[in-house]
Scaffold this active site. Sequence first.
Site, mmCIF file in Angstrom:
data_model
loop_
_atom_site.group_PDB
_atom_site.id
_atom_site.type_symbol
_atom_site.label_atom_id
_atom_site.label_comp_id
_atom_site.label_asym_id
_atom_site.label_seq_id
_atom_site.Cartn_x
_atom_site.Cartn_y
_atom_site.Cartn_z
ATOM 1 N N SER A 51 0.835 -1.203 0.000
ATOM 2 C CA SER A 51 0.000 0.000 0.000
ATOM 3 C C SER A 51 0.869 1.252 0.000
ATOM 4 O O SER A 51 1.975 1.253 0.579
ATOM 5 C CB SER A 51 -0.865 -0.018 1.264
ATOM 6 O OG SER A 51 -1.405 1.250 1.501
ATOM 7 N N TYR A 76 -2.298 -1.321 10.836
ATOM 8 C CA TYR A 76 -2.503 -1.870 9.491
ATOM 9 C C TYR A 76 -1.322 -1.495 8.595
ATOM 10 O O TYR A 76 -0.735 -2.351 7.912
ATOM 11 C CB TYR A 76 -3.819 -1.352 8.874
ATOM 12 C CG TYR A 76 -3.889 -1.572 7.386
ATOM 13 C CD1 TYR A 76 -4.084 -2.844 6.857
ATOM 14 C CD2 TYR A 76 -3.704 -0.512 6.486
ATOM 15 C CE1 TYR A 76 -4.110 -3.061 5.494
ATOM 16 C CE2 TYR A 76 -3.728 -0.719 5.116
ATOM 17 C CZ TYR A 76 -3.925 -1.993 4.615
ATOM 18 O OH TYR A 76 -3.931 -2.201 3.260
ATOM 19 N N LYS A 120 1.845 -3.846 6.577
ATOM 20 C CA LYS A 120 2.301 -3.805 5.174
ATOM 21 C C LYS A 120 3.800 -3.538 5.132
ATOM 22 O O LYS A 120 4.561 -4.163 4.376
ATOM 23 C CB LYS A 120 1.542 -2.715 4.401
ATOM 24 C CG LYS A 120 0.070 -3.008 4.215
ATOM 25 C CD LYS A 120 -0.145 -4.198 3.305
ATOM 26 C CE LYS A 120 -1.564 -4.656 3.264
ATOM 27 N NZ LYS A 120 -1.746 -5.978 2.681
HETATM 28 P P1 NAD Z 1 -10.938 -7.426 1.000
HETATM 29 O O1 NAD Z 1 -11.178 -7.447 2.463
HETATM 30 O O2 NAD Z 1 -12.089 -7.222 0.103
HETATM 31 O O3 NAD Z 1 -10.174 -8.745 0.550
HETATM 32 C C1 NAD Z 1 -9.296 -9.440 1.403
HETATM 33 C C2 NAD Z 1 -9.731 -10.898 1.355
HETATM 34 O O4 NAD Z 1 -8.862 -11.657 2.183
HETATM 35 C C3 NAD Z 1 -11.157 -11.129 1.876
HETATM 36 O O5 NAD Z 1 -11.861 -11.909 0.944
HETATM 37 C C4 NAD Z 1 -10.966 -11.881 3.198
HETATM 38 O O6 NAD Z 1 -12.041 -12.733 3.466
HETATM 39 C C5 NAD Z 1 -9.670 -12.608 2.909
HETATM 40 N N1 NAD Z 1 -8.876 -12.977 4.086
HETATM 41 C C6 NAD Z 1 -8.482 -12.208 5.126
HETATM 42 N N2 NAD Z 1 -7.722 -12.923 5.977
HETATM 43 C C7 NAD Z 1 -7.624 -14.172 5.445
HETATM 44 C C8 NAD Z 1 -6.944 -15.352 5.846
HETATM 45 N N3 NAD Z 1 -6.229 -15.408 6.971
HETATM 46 N N4 NAD Z 1 -7.058 -16.442 5.045
HETATM 47 C C9 NAD Z 1 -7.785 -16.421 3.911
HETATM 48 N N5 NAD Z 1 -8.441 -15.326 3.487
HETATM 49 C C10 NAD Z 1 -8.350 -14.208 4.248
HETATM 50 O O7 NAD Z 1 -9.820 -6.312 0.735
HETATM 51 P P2 NAD Z 1 -9.270 -5.724 -0.646
HETATM 52 O O8 NAD Z 1 -9.638 -4.296 -0.692
HETATM 53 O O9 NAD Z 1 -9.605 -6.616 -1.771
HETATM 54 O O10 NAD Z 1 -7.720 -5.792 -0.353
HETATM 55 C C11 NAD Z 1 -6.889 -6.852 -0.806
HETATM 56 C C12 NAD Z 1 -5.477 -6.601 -0.329
HETATM 57 O O11 NAD Z 1 -5.021 -5.337 -0.805
HETATM 58 C C13 NAD Z 1 -5.350 -6.544 1.200
HETATM 59 O O12 NAD Z 1 -4.127 -7.142 1.578
HETATM 60 C C14 NAD Z 1 -5.304 -5.062 1.474
HETATM 61 O O13 NAD Z 1 -4.622 -4.758 2.665
HETATM 62 C C15 NAD Z 1 -4.545 -4.545 0.259
HETATM 63 N N6 NAD Z 1 -4.797 -3.127 -0.037
HETATM 64 C C16 NAD Z 1 -6.091 -2.698 -0.192
HETATM 65 C C17 NAD Z 1 -6.335 -1.351 -0.433
HETATM 66 C C18 NAD Z 1 -7.754 -0.838 -0.570
HETATM 67 O O14 NAD Z 1 -7.939 0.387 -0.468
HETATM 68 N N7 NAD Z 1 -8.734 -1.670 -0.824
HETATM 69 C C19 NAD Z 1 -5.262 -0.456 -0.553
HETATM 70 C C20 NAD Z 1 -3.963 -0.935 -0.400
HETATM 71 C C21 NAD Z 1 -3.740 -2.287 -0.146
#
Ligand code: NAD
Length: 339
Positions: free
Chosen positions: A124, A149, A153
Amino acid sequence: MKTLLTGGAGYIGSHTAVAMLEAGHEVAVVDNYYNSSPEAIRRVEQITGKSVTLYEADAADKEKMREILKAEMPDCIIHFAGLKAVGESVAKPTEYYRNNIDTTLTLLEVMKELGLTNFVFSSSATVYGEDNVPPFLETMPKGACTNPYGWTKWMQEQILRDAEFASNDTLSVVLLRYFNPVGAHESGMIGEDPQGIPNNLMPYISQVAVGRRDHLTVFGDDYDTPDGTCRRDYIHVMDLAEGHVRAAEYAVSHKGTEVFNLGTGNPYSVLDMVNAFSKACGHQVKYEIGPRRAGDVQDSWANADKAKAVLHWEAKRGIDEICRDAWKWQSNNPQGYGE
Ligand code: NAD
Ligand code: UDP
């Protein structure tokens, strides 16, 4: 190429599954549905007309992951699984450190056992911290994060770098620093489905527009920006998804650690987004100005040149398409996947 997406039923993972399948790659998904629903994958299959191998499992469960990875032997793992709510991470730091870091360590250990070598990680822009001045460049030093959080990362990036360094040119690690992923697949069939009150701007605006919430509170209009509200680099989730296809293709053909910003390079203010969304949905999204939110940085946007030069990828969709597609998803699915 055979890919395995941890957290693939989530917001970014499900869109990446579509982009991967459309690029001709195979997709397996591991998710524990902590923040998602298998319905998202059913819709991915509907959109693409292709099938996804779906495993319900915790990505930190070593025995289970050994079994799954042995069965799949993917060319590339894309690690989306994680907890991502900034405010919740302040209240529940140990859950965040445990889940986010444990999943990464488990994957690295099992990959080593099985001789799997290629890894793409969802990082991120938050790792740039408060002191770097945008546009953020991959070569800038990482900064201090403002919440647990962000630190997860930061730490996962370090763990992955160290593991790759120790692997004697065996591993390939691609760290993708996302800016602000927003919007939805053009079909309106998959999109962002936050549980409870949204923390992020775009899902909040969408829920006001569809009548689920009364108004948006704009967190501060006294910043040193043209309209006084914070600026961010909002990237269409399908552009981001296509960036993952290029990153995974890169990972399988290189060794070492590479970092890429995935952003547009264009900053927009909170009020720019409210106005663009109001245009897309055909009515004014109601908002009020409130106090600043603790921990917000004033400005964040990418220098996206490296991804363009090395991955031959750049964001193609602008804020009008972002708002059009987010509105299509929200208006077709007012309660998200929960209907
Ligand atoms: P999201 O919550 O929609 O997706 C994350 C998925 O991981 C979910 O389906 C959840 O059920 C699953 N999950 C969590 N812990 C788990 C585990 N221990 N085992 C199996 N599954 C697990 O979030 P997103 O927005 O799709 O984000 C995806 C990734 O991108 C994350 O790592 C997040 O930190 C990163 N990210 C997101 C953003 C944003 O703004 N959405 C920005 C920067 C980074
Ligand atoms: N924001 C806002 N009201 C909200 C949610 C967010 O004004 O209800 C603002 C927030 O202060 C920031 C921008 O919108 O300036 C983007 O916030 P988001 O949480 O989506 O992303 P991040 O802060 O992680 O970049």
